[in-house]
Design a protein around this motif. Sequence first.
Motif, PDB file in Angstrom:
ATOM      1  N   PRO A 109      44.670  82.871 -32.278  1.00 40.99           N
ATOM      2  CA  PRO A 109      43.878  81.335 -32.378  1.00 40.99           C
ATOM      3  C   PRO A 109      42.342  81.705 -33.038  1.00 40.99           C
ATOM      4  N   ALA A 110      41.975  80.441 -33.628  1.00 38.90           N
ATOM      5  CA  ALA A 110      40.432  80.624 -34.204  1.00 38.90           C
ATOM      6  C   ALA A 110      39.625  80.780 -33.063  1.00 38.90           C
ATOM      7  N   ASP A 111      39.763  80.123 -31.909  1.00 39.80           N
ATOM      8  CA  ASP A 111      38.619  80.368 -30.785  1.00 39.80           C
ATOM      9  C   ASP A 111      38.432  81.882 -30.340  1.00 39.80           C
ATOM     10  N   ALA A 112      39.020  82.721 -30.964  1.00 43.92           N
ATOM     11  CA  ALA A 112      38.785  84.360 -30.673  1.00 43.92           C
ATOM     12  C   ALA A 112      37.865  84.621 -31.938  1.00 43.92           C
ATOM     13  N   PHE A 113      37.338  83.975 -32.566  1.00 39.98           N
ATOM     14  CA  PHE A 113      36.283  84.364 -33.533  1.00 39.98           C
ATOM     15  C   PHE A 113      35.669  82.965 -34.082  1.00 39.98           C
ATOM     16  N   THR A 114      34.934  82.442 -33.359  1.00 39.17           N
ATOM     17  CA  THR A 114      34.417  81.251 -33.551  1.00 39.17           C
ATOM     18  C   THR A 114      33.299  81.330 -34.711  1.00 39.17           C
ATOM     19  N   GLY A 115      32.617  82.314 -34.672  1.00 39.89           N
ATOM     20  CA  GLY A 115      31.601  82.647 -35.604  1.00 39.89           C
ATOM     21  C   GLY A 115      32.216  82.911 -37.103  1.00 39.89           C
ATOM     22  N   PHE A 116      33.228  83.449 -37.415  1.00 36.60           N
ATOM     23  CA  PHE A 116      33.923  83.416 -38.558  1.00 36.60           C
ATOM     24  C   PHE A 116      34.446  81.755 -38.855  1.00 36.60           C
ATOM     25  N   PHE A 117      35.054  81.372 -37.999  1.00 36.82           N
ATOM     26  CA  PHE A 117      35.391  80.090 -38.262  1.00 36.82           C
ATOM     27  C   PHE A 117      34.411  79.047 -38.902  1.00 36.82           C
ATOM     28  N   ASP A 118      33.384  79.075 -38.024  1.00 35.06           N
ATOM     29  CA  ASP A 118      32.109  78.105 -38.549  1.00 35.06           C
ATOM     30  C   ASP A 118      31.810  78.464 -39.828  1.00 35.06           C
ATOM     31  N   SER A 119      31.437  79.893 -40.060  1.00 34.70           N
ATOM     32  CA  SER A 119      30.706  80.339 -41.372  1.00 34.70           C
ATOM     33  C   SER A 119      31.832  79.931 -42.546  1.00 34.70           C
ATOM     34  N   TYR A 120      33.080  80.180 -42.452  1.00 33.98           N
ATOM     35  CA  TYR A 120      34.012  79.669 -43.374  1.00 33.98           C
ATOM     36  C   TYR A 120      33.956  78.422 -43.843  1.00 33.98           C
ATOM     37  N   LYS A 121      34.031  77.520 -42.556  1.00 33.08           N
ATOM     38  CA  LYS A 121      33.751  76.185 -42.914  1.00 33.08           C
ATOM     39  C   LYS A 121      32.906  75.569 -43.658  1.00 33.08           C
ATOM     40  N   LYS A 122      31.631  76.183 -43.358  1.00 30.93           N
ATOM     41  CA  LYS A 122      30.189  76.134 -43.833  1.00 30.93           C
ATOM     42  C   LYS A 122      30.168  76.428 -45.319  1.00 30.93           C
ATOM     43  N   GLU A 123      30.894  77.665 -45.616  1.00 30.82           N
ATOM     44  CA  GLU A 123      30.801  77.788 -47.125  1.00 30.82           C
ATOM     45  C   GLU A 123      31.672  77.360 -47.931  1.00 30.82           C
ATOM     46  N   PHE A 124      33.114  76.968 -47.395  1.00 29.86           N
ATOM     47  CA  PHE A 124      34.024  76.512 -48.245  1.00 29.86           C
ATOM     48  C   PHE A 124      34.214  75.021 -48.122  1.00 29.86           C
ATOM     49  N   GLY A 125      33.800  74.318 -46.911  1.00 29.61           N
ATOM     50  CA  GLY A 125      34.009  73.144 -46.889  1.00 29.61           C
ATOM     51  C   GLY A 125      35.305  72.761 -45.991  1.00 29.61           C
ATOM     52  N   VAL A 126      36.164  73.761 -45.911  1.00 31.88           N
ATOM     53  CA  VAL A 126      37.296  73.347 -45.316  1.00 31.88           C
ATOM     54  C   VAL A 126      37.647  74.313 -44.001  1.00 31.88           C
ATOM     55  N   GLU A 127      38.558  74.056 -43.345  1.00 35.89           N
ATOM     56  CA  GLU A 127      38.887  75.127 -42.160  1.00 35.89           C
ATOM     57  C   GLU A 127      39.520  76.321 -42.465  1.00 35.89           C
TER      58      GLU A 127
END
Length: 203
Positions: A109-127
């Motif tokens: 689950p994504a809540d195990a690595f929120t930093g990656f999740f947020d950075s990915y969404k910021k960089e690519f505009g999608v989850e």
Amino acid sequence: MRAQGRLGVRHRPGGDGARRVEGQGRLRGPGQDQAEGVLGDDRQGRAGPRPDAIFYSGYYTEAAPLAQQLRDRGVDAKLVAPDGAKDDEFVKNAGDAAEGAYLTCPCVPADAFTGFFDSYKKEFGVEPATYSAEGYDAATVLLKALDKGLKDRAAVLEFVRGYEGQGLTKKFRWDATGELTETPVWSYRVENGKIVKHKPIGS
């Protein structure tokens, strides 16, 4: 030891096309819709089996109409599908019929690595997609090999064979057959139109 209850199994198109119902001892070929074969053809006046759960071993493109057809037939069995159906498109296409479905996936689950999740969404505009974090982990292992100055395939392969380290998603170490020694599998559930984590398989 087998759990009690009836399990209907629907294989994805492109496989052998067979469908079976546990305990019935029969195989059936593809029918006119996704639900036929698991539930029987009630249009001919025969009462089909009524499983407690139905496992569909395919992708969201077929899982969505299956969910709708089960709902339309008044089936209250739990729909269970693998990682191929763990996609927001499944919920979008199935609509209300997706509610309560269970999805299994060897993805954390994504809540195990929120930093990656947020950075990915910021960089690519999608989850991140289902295996984005796992892909990042795998690429990291290969980059570590390059950092060591390894330049040919054989050297990188040998590095990977002996690699052991913690990634974002899991501990990475491969056995002699090339399989990961640890592969956590999670169950997810569709609740209020969203795919949410449920619990680790086996807990």
